[in-house]
Design an enzyme around this catalytic site. Structure first.
Site, PDB file in Angstrom:
ATOM      1  N   SER A 256      -2.202  -3.281   5.866  1.00  0.00           N
ATOM      2  CA  SER A 256      -1.967  -2.400   7.009  1.00  0.00           C
ATOM      3  C   SER A 256      -0.759  -2.920   7.766  1.00  0.00           C
ATOM      4  O   SER A 256      -0.574  -4.129   7.891  1.00  0.00           O
ATOM      5  CB  SER A 256      -3.186  -2.414   7.938  1.00  0.00           C
ATOM      6  OG  SER A 256      -2.863  -1.853   9.190  1.00  0.00           O
ATOM      7  N   SER A 257       0.029  -1.995   8.288  1.00  0.00           N
ATOM      8  CA  SER A 257       1.169  -2.413   9.118  1.00  0.00           C
ATOM      9  C   SER A 257       0.678  -3.207  10.321  1.00  0.00           C
ATOM     10  O   SER A 257       1.386  -4.059  10.851  1.00  0.00           O
ATOM     11  CB  SER A 257       1.943  -1.184   9.595  1.00  0.00           C
ATOM     12  OG  SER A 257       2.317  -0.382   8.494  1.00  0.00           O
ATOM     13  N   ARG A 258      -0.558  -2.940  10.746  1.00  0.00           N
ATOM     14  CA  ARG A 258      -1.093  -3.599  11.946  1.00  0.00           C
ATOM     15  C   ARG A 258      -1.528  -5.046  11.667  1.00  0.00           C
ATOM     16  O   ARG A 258      -1.805  -5.782  12.620  1.00  0.00           O
ATOM     17  CB  ARG A 258      -2.267  -2.804  12.519  1.00  0.00           C
ATOM     18  CG  ARG A 258      -1.831  -1.485  13.156  1.00  0.00           C
ATOM     19  CD  ARG A 258      -2.953  -0.835  13.962  1.00  0.00           C
ATOM     20  NE  ARG A 258      -2.444   0.223  14.829  1.00  0.00           N
ATOM     21  CZ  ARG A 258      -2.472   1.529  14.532  1.00  0.00           C
ATOM     22  NH1 ARG A 258      -2.972   1.942  13.394  1.00  0.00           N
ATOM     23  NH2 ARG A 258      -1.973   2.411  15.386  1.00  0.00           N
TER      24      ARG A 258
ATOM     25  N   GLY B 299       0.840  -1.205   0.000  1.00  0.00           N
ATOM     26  CA  GLY B 299       0.000   0.000   0.000  1.00  0.00           C
ATOM     27  C   GLY B 299       0.868   1.246   0.000  1.00  0.00           C
ATOM     28  O   GLY B 299       0.677   2.171  -0.802  1.00  0.00           O
ATOM     29  N   HIS B 300       1.842   1.278   0.904  1.00  0.00           N
ATOM     30  CA  HIS B 300       2.785   2.405   0.933  1.00  0.00           C
ATOM     31  C   HIS B 300       3.545   2.495  -0.398  1.00  0.00           C
ATOM     32  O   HIS B 300       3.749   3.582  -0.932  1.00  0.00           O
ATOM     33  CB  HIS B 300       3.811   2.227   2.059  1.00  0.00           C
ATOM     34  CG  HIS B 300       3.246   2.184   3.447  1.00  0.00           C
ATOM     35  ND1 HIS B 300       3.295   1.052   4.214  1.00  0.00           N
ATOM     36  CD2 HIS B 300       2.647   3.128   4.207  1.00  0.00           C
ATOM     37  CE1 HIS B 300       2.743   1.297   5.400  1.00  0.00           C
ATOM     38  NE2 HIS B 300       2.342   2.547   5.423  1.00  0.00           N
TER      39      HIS B 300
END
Ligand code: AMP
Length: 265
Positions: free
Chosen positions: A185-187, A36-37
């Site tokens: 997501s990083s999470r 995503g990034h």
């Protein structure tokens, strides 16, 4: 590829780029980069001469009981991903550099920051708006790339940039998902195998809601209710001229996930 950790050095690099006639793209992140990034960085690298990625886990935007200490970090890996996606610079300042003393100034954007994430995470958007204002003040004139993954945040940042006359064009970028629909997501690394499977219900709920957006909240809530590992925080629909935007937040174990989907009118 340069990795910088001091404000002055970063500012000088971007000033020098502009002085040489180059356009600057800025991609603010909290690191632990994923595809995503990378999509934001690639978009910036395609549109701007020099792309700078910032990596900073901003303490101001975490609540007292949130995951600031546990937030995943791996700068070496982030630098490799940023470089592969086309970045020329990574700015990764220590907390002391960004906040050398008590922070007595905060940026508050009213209206768009209320409800949803603003209601569930008091103070969160003040922390976001304050750090993004600092990054814009440091970076100077640029295009800045933000993901629609954090849809309400994108609205807060747009409004902040307009109201405070930052010389920054905000570019919103589409959500990148895993093959089964889970928004990257990083999470997501916090999730156990069972939780990871259960977490796909967020996207399934959005898709079901998109089929009947005028009853989207109820449809999403009912879909999530069928998944015992997932606890709904909110399911809302924003009705604008051109689309319905369905937004959802839920807790999976101790991990809080958000997602959203637009349905054109
Ligand atoms: P974060 O590191 O979570 O603060 O995210 C940094 C930027 O990347 C924000 O503008 C996010 O909206 C964006 N972003 C995070 N996840 C995604 C994703 N799955 N797709 C697109 N953009 C994303």
């Amino acid at each position: 590829m340069q990795v910088l950790d001091r404000i002055e050095g970063f500012r000088k690099e971007l000033d020098a780029a502009r002085a040489a006639g180059k356009s600057v793209g800025l991609v603010p992140t909290m690191g632990f980069l994923h595809e995503g990034h990378a999509s934001l960085i690639e978009r910036s690298a395609g549109e701007c001469d020099v792309t700078a990625v910032t990596v900073f886990v901003n303490p101001l935007q975490f609540g007292a009981h949130e995951d600031l200490a546990a937030y995943p970090r791996d700068l070496e890996r982030d630098v490799a991903i940023a470089e592969a996606a086309g970045a020329a610079l990574v700015f990764a300042p220590p907390v002391q550099e960004m906040y050398p003393g008590d922070v007595l100034t905060a940026v508050h954007v009213s209206g768009v920051s209320e409800g949803m994430e603003g209601a569930s995470r008091p103070g969160h958007f003040d922390g976001v708006a304050t750090v993004v204002a600092k990054l814009f003040a440091i970076a100077g004139a640029c295009r800045a790339y933000f993901g629609e993954k954090d849809f309400q945040q994108l609205g807060v940042v747009r409004r902040m940039a307009t109201d405070l006359s930052f010389p920054v064009d905000i570019v919103g970028c589409p959500i990148v998902r895993e093959a089964d629909g889970l928004a990257m997501s990083s999470r997501n690394v916090y999730l156990s195998a069972d939780e990871r499977r259960a977490a796909t219900v967020l996207y399934r709920a959005l898709q079901k809601g998109a089929g009947d957006p005028r009853h989207g909240s109820e449809v999403m809530a009912a879909t999530v209710a069928a998944e015992p590992l997932v606890h709904l925080d909110y399911a809302e629909v924003i009705d604008t001229d051109h689309e319905y935007r369905l937004l959802i937040a839920a807790r999976v174990g101790t991990t809080r996930l958000i997602d959203n989907l637009g349905v054109a009118k």
